[in-house]
Each structure stands twice: as C-alpha cells, then as structure tokens.
Design a protein around this motif. Structure first.
Motif, mmCIF file in Angstrom:
data_model
loop_
_atom_site.group_PDB
_atom_site.id
_atom_site.type_symbol
_atom_site.label_atom_id
_atom_site.label_comp_id
_atom_site.label_asym_id
_atom_site.label_seq_id
_atom_site.Cartn_x
_atom_site.Cartn_y
_atom_site.Cartn_z
ATOM 1 N N PHE A 45 -22.175 39.692 8.213
ATOM 2 C CA PHE A 45 -22.991 38.564 7.749
ATOM 3 C C PHE A 45 -23.988 39.011 6.675
ATOM 4 N N GLY A 46 -24.569 40.182 6.870
ATOM 5 C CA GLY A 46 -25.611 40.643 5.944
ATOM 6 C C GLY A 46 -25.064 41.406 4.756
ATOM 7 N N GLU A 47 -23.928 42.102 4.949
ATOM 8 C CA GLU A 47 -23.509 43.040 3.906
ATOM 9 C C GLU A 47 -22.053 42.874 3.486
ATOM 10 N N GLY A 48 -21.378 41.875 4.041
ATOM 11 C CA GLY A 48 -19.940 41.716 3.792
ATOM 12 C C GLY A 48 -19.587 41.121 2.448
ATOM 13 N N GLY A 49 -20.595 40.515 1.775
ATOM 14 C CA GLY A 49 -20.349 39.914 0.458
ATOM 15 C C GLY A 49 -19.202 38.924 0.515
ATOM 16 N N GLU A 50 -18.283 39.072 -0.434
ATOM 17 C CA GLU A 50 -17.157 38.126 -0.549
ATOM 18 C C GLU A 50 -15.995 38.498 0.366
ATOM 19 N N MET A 51 -16.074 39.674 1.012
ATOM 20 C CA MET A 51 -14.932 40.126 1.826
ATOM 21 C C MET A 51 -14.760 39.272 3.082
ATOM 22 N N THR A 52 -13.533 39.171 3.568
ATOM 23 C CA THR A 52 -13.326 38.544 4.881
ATOM 24 C C THR A 52 -13.888 39.518 5.924
ATOM 25 N N PRO A 53 -14.218 39.017 7.120
ATOM 26 C CA PRO A 53 -14.689 39.950 8.153
ATOM 27 C C PRO A 53 -13.698 41.078 8.398
ATOM 28 N N GLU A 54 -12.389 40.750 8.412
ATOM 29 C CA GLU A 54 -11.380 41.784 8.703
ATOM 30 C C GLU A 54 -11.363 42.857 7.630
ATOM 31 N N ALA A 55 -11.375 42.432 6.363
ATOM 32 C CA ALA A 55 -11.352 43.407 5.262
ATOM 33 C C ALA A 55 -12.630 44.243 5.285
ATOM 34 N N PHE A 56 -13.744 43.590 5.588
ATOM 35 C CA PHE A 56 -15.012 44.325 5.621
ATOM 36 C C PHE A 56 -15.026 45.352 6.759
ATOM 37 N N GLY A 57 -14.435 44.963 7.896
ATOM 38 C CA GLY A 57 -14.363 45.895 9.038
ATOM 39 C C GLY A 57 -13.602 47.161 8.661
ATOM 40 N N ILE A 58 -12.509 47.003 7.927
ATOM 41 C CA ILE A 58 -11.715 48.161 7.487
ATOM 42 C C ILE A 58 -12.532 48.982 6.489
ATOM 43 N N TRP A 59 -13.181 48.283 5.573
ATOM 44 C CA TRP A 59 -13.998 48.990 4.571
ATOM 45 C C TRP A 59 -15.072 49.833 5.266
ATOM 46 N N ALA A 60 -15.765 49.212 6.244
ATOM 47 C CA ALA A 60 -16.870 49.927 6.916
ATOM 48 C C ALA A 60 -16.342 51.119 7.714
ATOM 49 N N ALA A 61 -15.172 50.964 8.343
ATOM 50 C CA ALA A 61 -14.592 52.087 9.091
ATOM 51 C C ALA A 61 -14.176 53.198 8.125
ATOM 52 N N ASP A 62 -13.637 52.807 6.986
ATOM 53 C CA ASP A 62 -13.199 53.816 6.019
ATOM 54 C C ASP A 62 -14.369 54.627 5.460
ATOM 55 N N GLU A 63 -15.556 54.056 5.514
ATOM 56 C CA GLU A 63 -16.746 54.822 5.102
ATOM 57 C C GLU A 63 -16.903 56.074 5.967
ATOM 58 N N LEU A 64 -16.447 55.975 7.221
ATOM 59 C CA LEU A 64 -16.512 57.143 8.112
ATOM 60 C C LEU A 64 -15.593 58.242 7.582
ATOM 61 N N GLU A 65 -14.385 57.844 7.215
ATOM 62 C CA GLU A 65 -13.447 58.871 6.723
ATOM 63 C C GLU A 65 -13.954 59.481 5.421
ATOM 64 N N LYS A 66 -14.503 58.624 4.571
ATOM 65 C CA LYS A 66 -15.050 59.144 3.295
ATOM 66 C C LYS A 66 -16.117 60.194 3.570
ATOM 67 N N LYS A 67 -16.975 59.891 4.543
ATOM 68 C CA LYS A 67 -18.079 60.827 4.846
ATOM 69 C C LYS A 67 -17.528 62.120 5.454
ATOM 70 N N ILE A 68 -16.508 61.988 6.310
ATOM 71 C CA ILE A 68 -15.921 63.200 6.907
ATOM 72 C C ILE A 68 -15.373 64.103 5.791
ATOM 73 N N LEU A 69 -14.696 63.489 4.830
ATOM 74 C CA LEU A 69 -14.094 64.288 3.753
ATOM 75 C C LEU A 69 -15.186 64.875 2.855
ATOM 76 N N GLU A 70 -16.249 64.097 2.637
ATOM 77 C CA GLU A 70 -17.354 64.576 1.782
ATOM 78 C C GLU A 70 -18.064 65.784 2.426
ATOM 79 N N VAL A 71 -18.347 65.671 3.724
ATOM 80 C CA VAL A 71 -19.057 66.762 4.419
ATOM 81 C C VAL A 71 -18.104 67.930 4.702
ATOM 82 N N GLY A 72 -16.848 67.593 4.965
ATOM 83 C CA GLY A 72 -15.847 68.611 5.342
ATOM 84 C C GLY A 72 -15.602 68.533 6.842
ATOM 85 N N GLU A 73 -14.335 68.301 7.208
ATOM 86 C CA GLU A 73 -13.991 68.140 8.630
ATOM 87 C C GLU A 73 -14.459 69.348 9.451
ATOM 88 N N ASP A 74 -14.409 70.524 8.821
ATOM 89 C CA ASP A 74 -14.784 71.751 9.537
ATOM 90 C C ASP A 74 -16.287 71.843 9.812
#
Ligand code: PLP
Length: 450
Positions: A190-219
């Motif tokens: 509601f606050g940050e989804g912009g034009e995205m559908t809730p479903e698309a936004f949910g995937i986007w927000a979850a993918d932020e986790l993977e982006k951060k894991i790759l940025e920091v390094g899984e190890d």
C-alpha cells in the motif's frame, strides 16, 4: 483501588517528578501527564478516572488470554512460595522451566524442540545474533556473520535489537545499526508498491533479499530475520507471492531463516505461529509477549534440532541472562499455554472471531478517510489518506493518525497510530459483541478525525 481526580493528579505529579517513560517525549509528557491505567478485566481497561476503555492493542500485542485470569495469578503465587528465583546457569535447572520447554516443543513447528529463555523479545534477538555467529563458526564458516533484516521491521530496543530493526528514528539516536546488520525493502504494497500489482510487488520485495545476498556475498551472510507480519511497522501483510519466493531464495543460498514471532506467535494469526500461517519453516523463532500473555516478562529463542546438534559439539555458549528461564515467568507461561490449549482459544480465533473481526473491519473501507483496510487473524490496519484514489497522505504536520488516536483515547478505545496507519491487535479472547463495540467506536473516531 478507588479512583478519583486527586489520585490522578498525584500520580501525574509522580510521573513528572520521577518517571522516564519508554518511547516518549519526556518534556511533553511532563506537561500533559500520562493517562493512568489502574485495572483490567477481559478485553477492557479502566483508568484512574473510572473510564472504561476497550483495549484494541492487547496491551502491547501481549494479552492473548485477556486481563484478570486468576489461574495465572495462582500459578505465579504458588511458584513464588515454592521457589521464587533460581537461574538456569552452571549445570542447574528447575521444574517449571523444563516443563515449559517441553510444552513449547509440543506447539512450535516440527523439528523445533529446544528453547533458550530470555527476559524479553529484544534479548531473544540479541541471543539470536550471537547464536547464529557461533553456529557458523562451529560449522567452519566464521565469516558468515552478516544478518539481513528489513526496513521498518521491529526487533526490539536493545542495541542489537534496534540495529536489527529497520526503524530510522531509532537508528538516528545512537549511531545504529551496529556493523554486520544490513536492511532490505519491506513488503509494504500500500505504501511502497507504486503501480505494481500486489503479486508483482511481493516478488520484487523478495528478490531484494537475493540481491542483498549477492551484494554482501553468500559466504558472509549468516541469517535473514523477519516478522511474518510486521507489527510495529504498521501491520504490514506481505502479498501472497512474498513468502514462497523468500523460501525459495533462502533454500538456494546457505542462510538461516529467523522468524521474529514476538507478535505473531501464540495465536495472533489464528495459528500457533505466524510461520505456521504462512507455511514457513524457520531455523529459529524469537518469542515473547503472548508467551505469558504479558502477565510477567519472558522471551526466548526457539531453535531447530539440526542447529542444536551443531551447538552441542561447541562447548560453552558464553551468553545468558540472570532472568533466563525465571521460575515464576515459566510457571505463568505454562499456565497461559494450558489455557490457550484447553479453551481452544486459537481454534476459536481461526474459525469464528477472526473472520468476524476481518469482515467488520473492512466495512470501514467506505469511510472517506480510509485508503485501505487490511488484516489477518487478530491483527488489523486502517490506512488514513487525503485522497482515496491516489493514496495521497495528509501533510506530515497534520498528523491525522495522532488526531485519530486521541479521539479513540477520549472515546474508550485504544488504537495505536503508526504515522497515519491505525493499528489494532485485541486480546484473542475478544467476543463478537466486543468486536462490534471496537468497530463502532473506530468509525465514530474516524468521523471525528475527518
Ligand atoms: N520483536 C517484535 C516483532 C516486537 O514487536 C517486539 C516488541 O514490540 C520485540 C521484538 C521486542 O520485544 P521486547 O519489547 O519484549 O524486548
């Protein structure tokens, strides 16, 4: 205690002269004086002026079984007579803490059969931070230290708890977060989804986790911590696509999953734990609040068996609190769990009262001030907006949330304001007629705010 006006004034003077209240503007509170709450029964409170108030927040998300349960009083006094204090340090334990640990293993998700007790939710999360790092060191991966958390999440107010939390206001006071804790976006459509559908936004927000894991390094990443539903952040209910995607990402990378169940645990979603509600399988769960229904302080960290097996090979875990597994708190928690089970309180929430609350709450969506109503189980949020179509907010200096909260306070209802989001989390034992009372008072207060 009989309440009267002069008592109120005396207590307010004591507050001004001696008390520093949590999360308060001390000066403003000294000028205005706190409202003095003197008694509770069921889902209602009374103040020192004799006003009856419906507690739409269960204290602070705590009172699962409601106020005034004599059985808990009995359990505490019996235990105080028998053994008021002993710690669980240095090769000792006592019956209440062992019985509680066993009872918890019966209600927590499969494979989570051990618990480390603390005095609060914050201490539970501090324990988690130290335990996950210790675990990875024992596994021969000492560089796995970083914990990923979420913006606007709440994990407590100790230095580690507030660092894990993603509350900007808390970070600004005290140079937080401490090193080794990083944050990603929250799934707040509601606050940050912009034009995205809730479903698309949910995937986007979850993918932020993977982006951060790759940025920091899984190890280097030890764990991801999240509340199943962010409570203090404004009852943020993730889109349906969010948790399945997060589970996929965590399974792909070698990272522990910590569910902060301090609010969602003990029935708030209509299941024992928020993780059960979403089908998540965490490695650790922080618990507090509903564990004792708030009658006495207690928290803990529930740990998956595979992790305990590794810890078992590691010698001393150099961590603990004087009040870890306090016998009186343990006796109260045991009795609280007995009541939740025997009175089938969670089943009643799931099948009867939560569907009714959610239906009635959503009737408020037609109010001109309301942009969205959302909720799960005994949790709800009402977003106040200036423009329903665009979701535009009122200017921050208008602070409609605080105005609405004030009207609620004056009209016998406790609803909390998180910015312009009104949130509720009533005791699980609330009846249908009390839900009617809550919704009718909420509508009246919205009208007064508009
Ligand atoms: N985690 C969550 C999700 C909470 O809501 C809270 C408190 O509100 C905490 C942790 C911290 O618990 P405590 O205040 O008992 O330290």
């Amino acid at each position: 205690m009989t309440a009267n006006n002069s008592n109120t004034q005396q207590w307010q003077a004591m507050s001004r002269d001696h008390h520093l209240a949590p999360f308060s503007d001390f000066k403003q509170l000294a000028e205005k004086g706190p409202r003095i709450i003197t008694r509770g029964e069921g889902v209602h409170l009374w103040d020192s002026e004799g006003n009856k108030i419906l507690d739409g927040m269960a204290g602070l998300w705590c009172l699962a079984i409601g106020y005034g349960r004599e059985e808990l009083v009995e359990a505490a006094s019996k235990q105080m007579r028998e053994l008021p204090f002993y710690n669980t340090f240095f090769q000792t334990a006592h019956p209440p803490v062992l019985e509680l640990a066993k009872a918890l293993a019966e209600v927590t998700p499969a494979g989570m059969n051990h618990v480390f007790f603390t005095g609060s939710g914050s201490e539970g999360n501090d324990t988690m931070l130290r335990m996950v790092r210790h675990y990875w060191a024992l596994k021969g991966k000492p560089n796995k230290k970083v914990v990923i958390a979420r913006e606007n999440g709440y994990h407590g107010s100790t230095v580690a708890g507030a660092s894990l939390g993603g509350m900007k206001g808390m970070h600004e006071q005290g140079d937080l977060p401490i090193p080794g804790i990083v944050h990603i976006a929250q799934p707040y459509w509601f606050g940050e989804g912009g034009e995205m559908t809730p479903e698309a936004f949910g995937i986007w927000a979850a993918d932020e986790l993977e982006k951060k894991i790759l940025e920091v390094g899984e190890d280097k990443v030890a764990a991801f911590i999240a509340e199943p539903i962010q409570g203090a952040g404004g009852v943020i209910i993730p889109p349906d696509s969010y948790w399945p995607r997060v589970r996929e990402i965590l399974a792909k990378h070698d990272i522990l999953f910590v569910a902060d169940e301090v609010i969602c645990g003990f029935g708030r979603t209509g299941e024992w734990f928020g993780s059960d509600f979403y089908g998540n399988t965490p490695d650790m769960m922080t618990i507090a609040k509903g564990l004792t229904s708030g009658y006495v302080p207690m928290g803990g960290l529930v740990v998956r068996d595979e992790i305990v097996q590794v810890l078992n090979e590691g010698g001393d875990f150099n961590h603990g609190f004087t009040y870890s597994g306090h016998p009186v708190a343990a006796a109260v928690a045991l009795e609280n769990i007995r009541i939740l089970r025997e009175e089938k309180i969670i089943e009643r929430v799931r099948e009867e009262t939560a569907p009714y609350l959610q239906k009635r709450l959503r009737e408020l969506a037609d109010h001109p001030l309301v942009g969205e109503v959302r909720g799960v189980g005994m949790l709800g949020a009402i977003e106040l907006v200036k423009d329903k179509a665009t979701r535009a907010r009122y200017p921050s200096d208008k602070s409609v949330g605080m105005i609405c909260r004030g009207h609620c306070f004056d009209n016998g209802l406790i609803m909390r304001a998180v910015g312009d989001t009104m949130i509720i989390s009533p005791p699980l034992v609330i009846s249908k007629s009390e839900i009617d009372e809550l919704v009718e008072k909420a509508r009246k207060c919205l009208d007064l705010t508009a």
